[in-house]
Design an enzyme around this catalytic site. Structure first.
Site, mmCIF file in Angstrom:
data_model
loop_
_atom_site.group_PDB
_atom_site.id
_atom_site.type_symbol
_atom_site.label_atom_id
_atom_site.label_comp_id
_atom_site.label_asym_id
_atom_site.label_seq_id
_atom_site.Cartn_x
_atom_site.Cartn_y
_atom_site.Cartn_z
ATOM 1 N N PHE A 131 -2.671 -2.212 0.194
ATOM 2 C CA PHE A 131 -2.170 -3.484 0.723
ATOM 3 C C PHE A 131 -1.605 -3.230 2.119
ATOM 4 O O PHE A 131 -1.657 -2.106 2.629
ATOM 5 C CB PHE A 131 -1.109 -4.090 -0.216
ATOM 6 C CG PHE A 131 0.161 -3.293 -0.302
ATOM 7 C CD1 PHE A 131 0.246 -2.195 -1.134
ATOM 8 C CD2 PHE A 131 1.284 -3.626 0.459
ATOM 9 C CE1 PHE A 131 1.418 -1.443 -1.213
ATOM 10 C CE2 PHE A 131 2.463 -2.889 0.378
ATOM 11 C CZ PHE A 131 2.525 -1.796 -0.451
ATOM 12 N N ASP B 254 -2.556 -0.561 5.085
ATOM 13 C CA ASP B 254 -3.429 0.523 4.595
ATOM 14 C C ASP B 254 -4.796 0.597 5.291
ATOM 15 O O ASP B 254 -5.271 1.696 5.575
ATOM 16 C CB ASP B 254 -3.639 0.408 3.079
ATOM 17 C CG ASP B 254 -2.438 0.922 2.287
ATOM 18 O OD1 ASP B 254 -1.585 1.612 2.883
ATOM 19 O OD2 ASP B 254 -2.361 0.625 1.085
ATOM 20 N N LYS C 188 -3.898 7.607 -3.601
ATOM 21 C CA LYS C 188 -2.822 7.096 -2.740
ATOM 22 C C LYS C 188 -1.461 7.540 -3.270
ATOM 23 O O LYS C 188 -0.624 8.025 -2.516
ATOM 24 C CB LYS C 188 -2.895 5.566 -2.635
ATOM 25 C CG LYS C 188 -1.749 5.015 -1.775
ATOM 26 C CD LYS C 188 -1.804 3.532 -1.506
ATOM 27 C CE LYS C 188 -0.530 3.109 -0.762
ATOM 28 N NZ LYS C 188 -0.460 1.669 -0.490
ATOM 29 N N HIS D 39 3.927 7.781 0.975
ATOM 30 C CA HIS D 39 5.375 7.738 1.199
ATOM 31 C C HIS D 39 6.097 7.318 -0.091
ATOM 32 O O HIS D 39 7.105 7.895 -0.470
ATOM 33 C CB HIS D 39 5.662 6.749 2.323
ATOM 34 C CG HIS D 39 4.965 5.420 2.189
ATOM 35 N ND1 HIS D 39 3.627 5.316 1.885
ATOM 36 C CD2 HIS D 39 5.423 4.142 2.254
ATOM 37 C CE1 HIS D 39 3.295 4.043 1.801
ATOM 38 N NE2 HIS D 39 4.370 3.306 2.021
ATOM 39 N N ARG D 40 5.519 6.329 -0.807
ATOM 40 C CA ARG D 40 6.170 5.817 -2.024
ATOM 41 C C ARG D 40 6.103 6.863 -3.139
ATOM 42 O O ARG D 40 7.081 7.095 -3.837
ATOM 43 C CB ARG D 40 5.491 4.501 -2.449
ATOM 44 C CG ARG D 40 6.220 3.745 -3.535
ATOM 45 C CD ARG D 40 5.772 2.298 -3.598
ATOM 46 N NE ARG D 40 6.084 1.600 -2.362
ATOM 47 C CZ ARG D 40 5.184 1.273 -1.437
ATOM 48 N NH1 ARG D 40 3.898 1.497 -1.618
ATOM 49 N NH2 ARG D 40 5.562 0.692 -0.318
ATOM 50 N N ASP E 28 12.405 0.042 -0.100
ATOM 51 C CA ASP E 28 12.247 -0.598 1.207
ATOM 52 C C ASP E 28 11.345 0.315 2.011
ATOM 53 O O ASP E 28 11.577 1.530 2.081
ATOM 54 C CB ASP E 28 13.577 -0.836 1.916
ATOM 55 C CG ASP E 28 13.376 -1.845 3.040
ATOM 56 O OD1 ASP E 28 12.979 -2.990 2.750
ATOM 57 O OD2 ASP E 28 13.570 -1.490 4.218
ATOM 58 N N SER E 29 10.304 -0.264 2.559
ATOM 59 C CA SER E 29 9.303 0.586 3.175
ATOM 60 C C SER E 29 8.727 -0.083 4.409
ATOM 61 O O SER E 29 8.960 -1.259 4.665
ATOM 62 C CB SER E 29 8.190 0.886 2.163
ATOM 63 O OG SER E 29 7.767 -0.301 1.540
ATOM 64 N N LYS F 56 3.070 -3.761 -4.388
ATOM 65 C CA LYS F 56 4.054 -2.678 -4.329
ATOM 66 C C LYS F 56 4.597 -2.405 -5.734
ATOM 67 O O LYS F 56 4.755 -1.262 -6.143
ATOM 68 C CB LYS F 56 5.182 -3.084 -3.380
ATOM 69 C CG LYS F 56 6.004 -1.949 -2.888
ATOM 70 C CD LYS F 56 6.713 -2.302 -1.610
ATOM 71 C CE LYS F 56 8.033 -2.963 -1.897
ATOM 72 N NZ LYS F 56 8.827 -3.134 -0.660
#
Ligand code: IMP
Length: 199
Positions: A150, A153, A173, A178-179, A69-70, A12
């Site tokens: 990771f 995925d 990606k 989302h990130r 935070d995901s 991450k």
């Protein structure tokens, strides 16, 4: 601006660093400033947990701190694993064990819509904070594909691309994740904040 990344998850961190450095931000790891803050994620929402993590690292370093935070939200499971994505199935499981458990829990379920969610928090030494939320919709696959990324995925299928998230290059990606989406919103918020009265 110089900021410390609050995360301890290496993969991450790599994604966060890649995107943030593209914004011209100088990001530092906790280890580089001699702290090692592991925060208990006691919040019920991504926002609460992101704030907990960023503020703990801000307090330990005296520097602006950025957290993510995901997690994966599966509609047919009422939003699970959600904020518990990293702990789904308990401490004993690794990433593969977690998505295998998820596929078992979704066996025979037709509605497989899901989404990744990321909430970025930046906590400043003066007590100010910024929050940005990004999402990426997808479909839970029935099997795993791909070696990249990771977490969940390999089982997160993107119908428009005809591939799982783990089959994308890191650049692909970051463009849709989302990130990536949360960080692009964060960048706008940060620019507005730094150009405002808070400098
Ligand atoms: P956190 O460290 O509490 O935010 O936990 C996030 C968890 O959500 C990770 O450990 C993964 O299981 C999952 N997750 C978050 N982002 C991603 C992603 O980009 N791909 C796959 N899984 C993710």
């Amino acid at each position: 601006m110089k900021a410390v990344l609050a995360s301890q998850n290496k993969k991450k961190l790599r994604e966060l660093q890649e995107i943030l450095s593209g914004f011209g931000m100088e990001v530092t790891l906790q280890s580089q400033v001699g702290v090692d803050v592991e925060v208990e994620e006691t919040g019920d929402t991504f926002e609460e947990n992101a704030i907990l993590k960023a503020e703990a690292v801000r307090d330990a370093t005296g520097l602006p701190a950025i957290s993510d935070d995901s997690g994966l939200v599966v509609d047919a499971l009422g939003g699970a694993p959600g904020v518990y994505s990293a702990r789904y199935g308990g401490e004993g499981l690794d990433d593969t064990g977690r998505w295998q458990l998820l596929l078992r829990n979704m066996e025979g379920v037709e509605n497989r819509t899901c989404r990744f969610v990321s909430v970025i928090c930046c906590a400043f030494p003066n007590g100010d904070r910024l929050l940005a939320r990004g999402e990426c919709p997808g479909v839970l696959a029935r099997g795993a594909n791909g070696e990249g990324g990771f977490g969940y995925d390999p089982v997160f299928y993107l119908p428009e691309l005809g591939r799982t998230m783990a089959e994308l290059t890191p650049e692909e990606k970051n463009q849709i994740s989302h990130r990536g989406n949360a960080l692009r919103i964060f960048q706008q918020e940060l620019e507005r904040y730094l150009n405002g009265s808070h400098q």
